[in-house]
Design an enzyme around this catalytic site. Structure first.
Site, PDB file in Angstrom:
ATOM      1  N   ASP A  26       0.853  -1.188   0.000  1.00 52.70           N
ATOM      2  CA  ASP A  26       0.000   0.000   0.000  1.00 52.70           C
ATOM      3  C   ASP A  26       0.893   1.245   0.000  1.00 52.70           C
ATOM      4  O   ASP A  26       1.903   1.306   0.695  1.00 52.70           O
ATOM      5  CB  ASP A  26      -0.915  -0.004   1.233  1.00 52.70           C
ATOM      6  CG  ASP A  26      -2.054   0.977   1.098  1.00 52.70           C
ATOM      7  OD1 ASP A  26      -3.208   0.531   0.976  1.00 52.70           O
ATOM      8  OD2 ASP A  26      -1.794   2.210   1.106  1.00 52.70           O
ATOM      9  N   ILE A  27       0.494   2.245  -0.793  1.00 48.80           N
ATOM     10  CA  ILE A  27       1.291   3.464  -0.920  1.00 48.80           C
ATOM     11  C   ILE A  27       1.267   4.286   0.377  1.00 48.80           C
ATOM     12  O   ILE A  27       2.164   5.104   0.615  1.00 48.80           O
ATOM     13  CB  ILE A  27       0.775   4.296  -2.124  1.00 48.80           C
ATOM     14  CG1 ILE A  27       1.839   5.211  -2.679  1.00 48.80           C
ATOM     15  CG2 ILE A  27      -0.500   5.042  -1.780  1.00 48.80           C
ATOM     16  CD1 ILE A  27       1.490   5.828  -4.012  1.00 48.80           C
ATOM     17  N   ASN A  83     -12.904  -3.138   2.313  1.00 48.07           N
ATOM     18  CA  ASN A  83     -13.769  -1.989   2.520  1.00 48.07           C
ATOM     19  C   ASN A  83     -14.773  -1.912   1.376  1.00 48.07           C
ATOM     20  O   ASN A  83     -14.411  -2.111   0.212  1.00 48.07           O
ATOM     21  CB  ASN A  83     -12.959  -0.690   2.561  1.00 48.07           C
ATOM     22  CG  ASN A  83     -12.115  -0.579   3.820  1.00 48.07           C
ATOM     23  OD1 ASN A  83     -12.549  -0.979   4.888  1.00 48.07           O
ATOM     24  ND2 ASN A  83     -10.913  -0.047   3.685  1.00 48.07           N
ATOM     25  N   GLY A  89     -15.022   3.967   4.215  1.00 49.03           N
ATOM     26  CA  GLY A  89     -13.902   4.782   3.758  1.00 49.03           C
ATOM     27  C   GLY A  89     -13.265   4.255   2.494  1.00 49.03           C
ATOM     28  O   GLY A  89     -12.110   4.524   2.183  1.00 49.03           O
ATOM     29  N   HIS A  96     -10.162  -5.181  -3.616  1.00 47.77           N
ATOM     30  CA  HIS A  96      -8.815  -5.373  -3.071  1.00 47.77           C
ATOM     31  C   HIS A  96      -8.899  -5.786  -1.613  1.00 47.77           C
ATOM     32  O   HIS A  96      -9.678  -5.253  -0.832  1.00 47.77           O
ATOM     33  CB  HIS A  96      -7.962  -4.109  -3.218  1.00 47.77           C
ATOM     34  CG  HIS A  96      -8.593  -2.864  -2.677  1.00 47.77           C
ATOM     35  ND1 HIS A  96      -9.552  -2.158  -3.363  1.00 47.77           N
ATOM     36  CD2 HIS A  96      -8.416  -2.224  -1.501  1.00 47.77           C
ATOM     37  CE1 HIS A  96      -9.929  -1.118  -2.639  1.00 47.77           C
ATOM     38  NE2 HIS A  96      -9.260  -1.132  -1.501  1.00 47.77           N
ATOM     39  N   LEU A  97      -8.059  -6.735  -1.278  1.00 47.77           N
ATOM     40  CA  LEU A  97      -7.925  -7.229   0.090  1.00 47.77           C
ATOM     41  C   LEU A  97      -6.757  -6.519   0.751  1.00 47.77           C
ATOM     42  O   LEU A  97      -5.653  -6.498   0.199  1.00 47.77           O
ATOM     43  CB  LEU A  97      -7.650  -8.742   0.046  1.00 47.77           C
ATOM     44  CG  LEU A  97      -7.255  -9.412   1.359  1.00 47.77           C
ATOM     45  CD1 LEU A  97      -8.431  -9.438   2.327  1.00 47.77           C
ATOM     46  CD2 LEU A  97      -6.740 -10.827   1.092  1.00 47.77           C
ATOM     47  N   HIS A  98      -7.011  -5.921   1.920  1.00 48.53           N
ATOM     48  CA  HIS A  98      -5.916  -5.358   2.711  1.00 48.53           C
ATOM     49  C   HIS A  98      -5.357  -6.469   3.604  1.00 48.53           C
ATOM     50  O   HIS A  98      -6.129  -7.152   4.292  1.00 48.53           O
ATOM     51  CB  HIS A  98      -6.409  -4.241   3.627  1.00 48.53           C
ATOM     52  CG  HIS A  98      -6.922  -3.012   2.934  1.00 48.53           C
ATOM     53  ND1 HIS A  98      -6.182  -1.856   2.824  1.00 48.53           N
ATOM     54  CD2 HIS A  98      -8.102  -2.760   2.322  1.00 48.53           C
ATOM     55  CE1 HIS A  98      -6.896  -0.934   2.196  1.00 48.53           C
ATOM     56  NE2 HIS A  98      -8.067  -1.455   1.874  1.00 48.53           N
TER      57      HIS A  98
HETATM   58  P1  5GP Z   1      -9.762   1.456   0.275  1.00 47.20           P
HETATM   59  O1  5GP Z   1      -9.913   2.637   1.202  1.00 47.20           O
HETATM   60  O2  5GP Z   1     -10.404   1.714  -1.070  1.00 47.20           O
HETATM   61  O3  5GP Z   1     -10.163   0.159   0.872  1.00 47.20           O
HETATM   62  O4  5GP Z   1      -8.206   1.317   0.069  1.00 47.20           O
HETATM   63  C1  5GP Z   1      -7.485   1.816  -0.997  1.00 47.20           C
HETATM   64  C2  5GP Z   1      -6.030   1.698  -0.632  1.00 47.20           C
HETATM   65  O5  5GP Z   1      -5.253   1.870  -1.786  1.00 47.20           O
HETATM   66  C3  5GP Z   1      -5.568   2.756   0.368  1.00 47.20           C
HETATM   67  O6  5GP Z   1      -5.028   2.111   1.515  1.00 47.20           O
HETATM   68  C4  5GP Z   1      -4.515   3.553  -0.405  1.00 47.20           C
HETATM   69  O7  5GP Z   1      -3.436   3.971   0.406  1.00 47.20           O
HETATM   70  C5  5GP Z   1      -4.091   2.589  -1.493  1.00 47.20           C
HETATM   71  N1  5GP Z   1      -3.670   3.235  -2.726  1.00 47.20           N
HETATM   72  C6  5GP Z   1      -4.321   4.227  -3.385  1.00 47.20           C
HETATM   73  N2  5GP Z   1      -3.660   4.549  -4.506  1.00 47.20           N
HETATM   74  C7  5GP Z   1      -2.582   3.715  -4.578  1.00 47.20           C
HETATM   75  C8  5GP Z   1      -1.518   3.578  -5.531  1.00 47.20           C
HETATM   76  O8  5GP Z   1      -1.442   4.256  -6.556  1.00 47.20           O
HETATM   77  N3  5GP Z   1      -0.585   2.636  -5.246  1.00 47.20           N
HETATM   78  C9  5GP Z   1      -0.641   1.849  -4.122  1.00 47.20           C
HETATM   79  N4  5GP Z   1       0.351   0.968  -3.953  1.00 47.20           N
HETATM   80  N5  5GP Z   1      -1.631   1.951  -3.217  1.00 47.20           N
HETATM   81  C10 5GP Z   1      -2.581   2.891  -3.442  1.00 47.20           C
END
Ligand code: 5GP
Length: 113
Positions: A26-27, A83, A89, A96-98
């Site tokens: 994650d970035i 999420n 959020g 995507h799975l965290h």
């Molecule tokens: P969500 O809130 O949709 O469940 O999580 C999206 C996740 O994607 C966030 O934790 C965010 O930091 C990550 N993310 C967003 N843009 C990018 C990107 O361009 N590259 C990477 N590696 N992660 C990203």
């Protein structure tokens, strides 16, 4: 946007790859280990993915376990999160799975708790 990472148009630190999944850091990490596992095929969210291709959802989860193993956090523990929708959020509309771990995680649930 994660389709662009899958296609190699946006750079990412890839930690695991299978025929149908990709895992990358994650970035904006929220824990010492914070990896995202995506199906390479586009699906809007986890529910859509589960309905369309439950086998692929299982592959995403299996890849998440493999990531946890490679990160050395199987014994210490880790958290899987999907999420969905604004209250969670959710910001990226590609399932995507965290995978979170590598340190003691906070509680989760209602804001401010
Ligand atoms: P969500 O809130 O949709 O469940 O999580 C999206 C996740 O994607 C966030 O934790 C965010 O930091 C990550 N993310 C967003 N843009 C990018 C990107 O361009 N590259 C990477 N590696 N992660 C990203």
């Amino acid at each position: 946007m994660f389709c662009d990472i899958v296609a190699g148009k946006i750079p990412a630190t890839v930690v695991n790859k299978t025929d149908r999944t990709l895992a990358f850091r994650d970035i904006n990490p929220q824990a010492a280990t914070h990896v995202l596992v995506v199906p390479t095929e586009h699906h809007e969210d986890a529910g859509v993915l589960a309905a369309a291709d439950p086998g692929l959802l299982a592959e995403v989860l299996t890849a998440g376990v493999e990531v946890a193993r490679a990160e050395g956090i199987v014994e210490t523990g880790y958290r899987f999160v999907f999420n969905t929708g604004p209250d969670a959020g959710r910001t990226v509309f590609h399932a995507h799975l965290h995978v979170l771990g590598g340190e003691q995680l906070g509680l989760f649930g209602r804001l401010g708790r």
